[in-house]
Design a protein around this motif. Structure first.
Motif: not given
Length: 191
Positions: A82-96, A102-114
């Protein structure tokens, strides 16, 4: 931030607080958005896009501090990304968590962009919750590069259209996407 923009943010927040859907500019392309904690609003976004709800949608937040609230165990490498991204970066995290199921992927992950873009950052800050951000198109059709390329069907389906940046004609790029796995494993999905 001028008064017109302030009013746009205020109105968009009011619409989302009532479960409504907005069309708004982000740090990448124009997005369809709603309260990411409201399952009914999320379902409406899937319906508008004619998209299967097995395909997860990402969310925007205004600060990296908020990531902790929506992810059970944020891998340490995420903070550097997040700190070093030079362009918009979406990170997909486990354990949302704390988001509509119904927003989450079937594995319970979610993409978040700051977001660092002024309007969407202010919108997230004022709304005080994560906001869904999915491209303003029917699923399977090309993502619109700017407001003028958004179909009438999408414009008619939302409850509020932000006025800010409608006249821009640039071709912003979609965000990079990285999936973080358990144990710090990093998988680049889109550069």
């Amino acid at each position: 931030m001028n008064e017109a923009i302030r009013q746009d943010v205020k109105k968009a927040c009011e619409v989302m607080q009532k479960g409504g859907i907005i069309l708004y500019p982000t740090d990448t392309i124009w997005g369809i958005g709603c309260d990411a904690t409201n399952a009914e609003a999320v379902k409406r976004v899937y319906d508008i896009k004619k998209r299967a709800d097995s395909k997860a949608m990402l969310v925007l937040v205004d600060s990296s501090v908020k990531v902790d609230f929506y992810v059970r165990d944020v891998p340490a490498v995420a903070w550097d990304l997040i700190d070093y991204a030079t362009k918009p970066l979406t990170i997909i995290y486990d354990g949302a968590r704390n988001l509509a199921e119904n927003l989450l992927a079937e594995d319970g992950s979610v993409g978040i962009r700051v977001t660092g873009e002024a309007f969407s950052k202010e919108l997230c800050f004022r709304f005080r919750k994560a906001i869904v951000s999915t491209s303003a198109n029917i699923s399977g059709q090309p993502s619109p590069a700017n407001f003028s390329e958004i179909s009438e069907e999408i414009k008619q389906a939302v409850d509020y259209i932000v006025g800010y940046r409608q006249d821009e004609v640039g071709h912003p790029k979609p965000s990079g996407i990285i999936k973080l796995g358990k144990g710090g494993e990093v998988k680049i999905i889109r550069e």
